[in-house]
Design a protein around this motif. Structure first.
Motif, mmCIF file in Angstrom:
data_model
loop_
_atom_site.group_PDB
_atom_site.id
_atom_site.type_symbol
_atom_site.label_atom_id
_atom_site.label_comp_id
_atom_site.label_asym_id
_atom_site.label_seq_id
_atom_site.Cartn_x
_atom_site.Cartn_y
_atom_site.Cartn_z
ATOM 1 N N LEU A 80 0.853 -1.183 0.000
ATOM 2 C CA LEU A 80 0.000 0.000 0.000
ATOM 3 C C LEU A 80 0.890 1.235 0.000
ATOM 4 O O LEU A 80 1.764 1.373 0.859
ATOM 5 N N VAL A 81 0.656 2.139 -0.952
ATOM 6 C CA VAL A 81 1.383 3.399 -1.014
ATOM 7 C C VAL A 81 0.448 4.492 -0.489
ATOM 8 O O VAL A 81 -0.657 4.667 -1.004
ATOM 9 N N VAL A 82 0.895 5.204 0.523
ATOM 10 C CA VAL A 82 0.126 6.284 1.121
ATOM 11 C C VAL A 82 0.840 7.591 0.774
ATOM 12 O O VAL A 82 1.887 7.894 1.346
ATOM 13 N N PRO A 83 0.313 8.358 -0.178
ATOM 14 C CA PRO A 83 0.983 9.602 -0.573
ATOM 15 C C PRO A 83 0.957 10.655 0.539
ATOM 16 O O PRO A 83 0.006 10.721 1.325
ATOM 17 N N ALA A 84 1.984 11.484 0.581
ATOM 18 C CA ALA A 84 2.037 12.589 1.538
ATOM 19 C C ALA A 84 0.776 13.429 1.418
ATOM 20 O O ALA A 84 0.264 13.658 0.319
ATOM 21 N N GLY A 85 0.241 13.854 2.565
ATOM 22 C CA GLY A 85 -0.951 14.688 2.598
ATOM 23 C C GLY A 85 -2.250 13.917 2.675
ATOM 24 O O GLY A 85 -3.317 14.503 2.855
ATOM 25 N N THR A 86 -2.198 12.595 2.556
ATOM 26 C CA THR A 86 -3.385 11.750 2.581
ATOM 27 C C THR A 86 -3.827 11.478 4.014
ATOM 28 O O THR A 86 -3.007 11.222 4.883
ATOM 29 N N GLU A 87 -5.150 11.511 4.240
ATOM 30 C CA GLU A 87 -5.656 11.047 5.531
ATOM 31 C C GLU A 87 -5.723 9.527 5.455
ATOM 32 O O GLU A 87 -6.332 8.970 4.537
ATOM 33 N N PHE A 88 -5.102 8.865 6.429
ATOM 34 C CA PHE A 88 -4.883 7.422 6.396
ATOM 35 C C PHE A 88 -5.371 6.810 7.699
ATOM 36 O O PHE A 88 -5.172 7.367 8.774
ATOM 37 N N ARG A 89 -6.013 5.651 7.562
ATOM 38 C CA ARG A 89 -6.430 4.874 8.737
ATOM 39 C C ARG A 89 -6.238 3.405 8.403
ATOM 40 O O ARG A 89 -6.582 2.956 7.309
ATOM 41 N N VAL A 90 -5.701 2.653 9.342
ATOM 42 C CA VAL A 90 -5.524 1.214 9.152
ATOM 43 C C VAL A 90 -6.092 0.497 10.375
ATOM 44 O O VAL A 90 -5.879 0.926 11.506
#
Length: 124
Positions: A80-90
């Motif tokens: 999984l690639v999470v780009p900078a600035g993305t709101e992320f939850r796992v």
């Protein structure tokens, strides 16, 4: 030569997960940080906005993820690639502990929903 044994990882606990820190500026890596995270079954992660790109490679189990509100699932062998600035939850909705290796760049920060900015101790 910088070799770090699995038994030498510095362990941190945060938000119901266990982080095993390896490479970071404090261990001689100038640009990258890497750690292994264990997310126990039933743990729902805290949403946060990442300040730098983050890459997760799931090594065991399955995780539910959300990137800017778009839901998905990743399992063992997936990246999984999470780009900078993305709101992320796992989160781990399963019963078994899931594991992932994570890589990001030095100086990583995350912003929580209340606006608090954190620098995880395993990226210093």
């Amino acid at each position: 030569m910088s070799i770090y044994r699995g038994t030498e990882a510095v362990v941190h606990r945060m938000h119901g997960s266990v982080f095993h820190a390896f490479a970071s500026p404090s261990t001689g890596s100038r640009e990258l940080c890497t750690w292994r995270v264990e997310i126990a079954g039933g743990v729902s992660g805290v949403p946060h906005r990442v300040g730098r790109d983050e890459v997760l490679m799931v090594s065991a189990g399955e995780l539910s993820v959300s990137l800017d509100g778009v839901a998905g699932r990743v399992g063992a062998g997936d990246v999984l690639v999470v780009p900078a600035g993305t709101e992320f939850r796992v989160s781990n909705e399963g019963a078994e502990t899931a594991e992932a290796w994570v890589v990001t760049s030095a100086g990583f920060e995350a912003t929580l929903p209340d606006g608090t900015t954190i620098t995880p101790p395993w990226v210093s």
